[in-house]
Design a protein around this motif. Sequence first.
Motif, short mmCIF file in Angstrom:
data_model
loop_
_atom_site.label_atom_id
_atom_site.label_comp_id
_atom_site.label_asym_id
_atom_site.label_seq_id
_atom_site.Cartn_x
_atom_site.Cartn_y
_atom_site.Cartn_z
N MET A 61 -30.33 -36.18 24.49
CA MET A 61 -29.10 -35.47 24.70
C MET A 61 -27.98 -36.57 24.05
N ILE A 62 -27.19 -36.17 23.17
CA ILE A 62 -26.38 -36.87 22.38
C ILE A 62 -24.90 -36.73 23.08
N VAL A 63 -24.29 -37.82 22.94
CA VAL A 63 -22.77 -37.85 23.63
C VAL A 63 -22.04 -38.39 22.61
N GLU A 64 -20.74 -37.72 22.53
CA GLU A 64 -19.83 -38.09 21.46
C GLU A 64 -18.80 -38.88 22.19
N LEU A 65 -18.35 -40.09 21.63
CA LEU A 65 -17.15 -40.83 21.83
C LEU A 65 -16.12 -40.99 20.97
N ARG A 66 -14.92 -40.62 21.46
CA ARG A 66 -13.68 -40.91 20.53
C ARG A 66 -13.02 -41.95 21.15
N ILE A 67 -12.98 -43.05 20.14
CA ILE A 67 -12.28 -44.33 20.83
C ILE A 67 -10.91 -44.61 20.07
N CYS A 68 -9.94 -44.89 20.63
CA CYS A 68 -8.64 -45.09 19.85
C CYS A 68 -8.23 -46.50 20.31
N VAL A 69 -8.32 -47.37 19.37
CA VAL A 69 -8.24 -48.77 19.40
C VAL A 69 -6.67 -49.35 18.57
N PRO A 70 -6.09 -50.43 18.82
CA PRO A 70 -5.13 -51.13 17.87
C PRO A 70 -5.82 -51.77 16.72
N GLU A 71 -5.25 -51.74 15.67
CA GLU A 71 -5.80 -52.16 14.38
C GLU A 71 -6.50 -53.68 14.51
N GLY A 72 -5.87 -54.28 15.25
CA GLY A 72 -6.49 -55.81 15.42
C GLY A 72 -8.06 -55.80 16.13
N LEU A 73 -8.08 -54.76 16.96
CA LEU A 73 -9.37 -54.85 17.81
C LEU A 73 -10.16 -53.64 17.20
N SER A 74 -10.13 -52.88 16.01
CA SER A 74 -11.14 -52.09 15.63
C SER A 74 -12.32 -52.69 15.09
N ALA A 75 -12.18 -53.59 14.19
CA ALA A 75 -13.27 -53.82 13.52
C ALA A 75 -14.44 -54.53 14.73
N VAL A 76 -13.99 -55.21 15.60
CA VAL A 76 -14.93 -55.59 16.67
C VAL A 76 -15.63 -54.31 17.37
N ALA A 77 -14.77 -53.50 17.78
CA ALA A 77 -15.08 -52.38 18.57
C ALA A 77 -16.09 -51.39 17.62
N LEU A 78 -15.88 -51.23 16.30
CA LEU A 78 -16.72 -50.62 15.32
C LEU A 78 -17.95 -51.18 15.34
N GLN A 79 -17.96 -52.42 15.47
CA GLN A 79 -19.16 -53.27 15.03
C GLN A 79 -20.10 -53.25 16.25
#
Length: 322
Positions: A1-19
């Motif tokens: 079963m696949i779950v989809e996450l939609r994550i909204c982050v500030p620009e300064g945090l996006s690189a770490v969250a994406l990784q």
Amino acid sequence: MIVELRICVPEGLSAVALQACRDQVGTAETAFFPGASVAPKGDLIEVQVARESVEELIEKLQVLKVEEVGSIVIATPELVLSRRAEEAESVAPGDGADAMIWDEVSHQTGEDSRLTWSYLAFLVLATQLAAIGIVTNSTIAIVGAMAVGPEFGPLAALAVALARRQWTLGRRAAVALAVGFPVAMLLAALTAWLSIPLGLFPTDALDTGSAVEFIYHPGPYSLIVAVLAGTAGMLSVISRRSAALIGVFISVTTVPAAGFVAVALVLGEYQKAAGSALQLLVNLVGIVAAAFAVLVFYRLISRRLPEATAKRLRWQRARTLG
């Protein structure tokens, strides 16, 4: 079963969250939309991940305080056709049907535990049905009352509150139970009191109701049934199987016991009222205890599965390099 996450982050945090999303075992696809979020201003990340890996990924995002400075939206697509999704599910620890997302369970039980007019209405209607079934010796009406009763929501919320120490959720669930049952029982007693002069049922109705004797005769099986029902109910909440949850509703004698207490007190059958009150207490405690035990078990399992998966992946890498 696949779950989809939609994550909204500030620009300064996006690189770490994406990784963190890309490195998560069980991730199928990741999409990045820089500057896509307007309010709050920031970037948008969409990731598809196997359900059994969702809880671990959410914990990583919570360490980054993503939900404080942005948001995380969790959705389950009806159908995902993707080879990458199949591969992600195969490497993720455990099985999607057994995976638990703590925030999802907390949200669901929290919604079902609120003291609302609809909750009170369902509990009052269920108790009235139970009272009618008791005075007419009708097991069909009593089973109907079990199915209508909404009390499992607050009971499950109490178990979640104990397991996660969410005392606000626990207080809300306790209030729903502490207010709902007395109100429903009082109205059932009032209905019974008004029905006697109208001749709707005889004053010795409880003496001839052999089909409802189990309500005011609590015993070992009362606790056993409550424990089994609490276990099945929490498992159905975790696995999102509503059909199993309906089966739980018609297996416990919480609402019938509440209705019996009301009728017995009106008719002066105080011993039977005490027995049914004990039945009610046994069911409530048994359900919460069993649901709590299920949550503790899942917590232990969820902590061990990622460790086992990490060891398996390290072994596979070593074997490949060797």
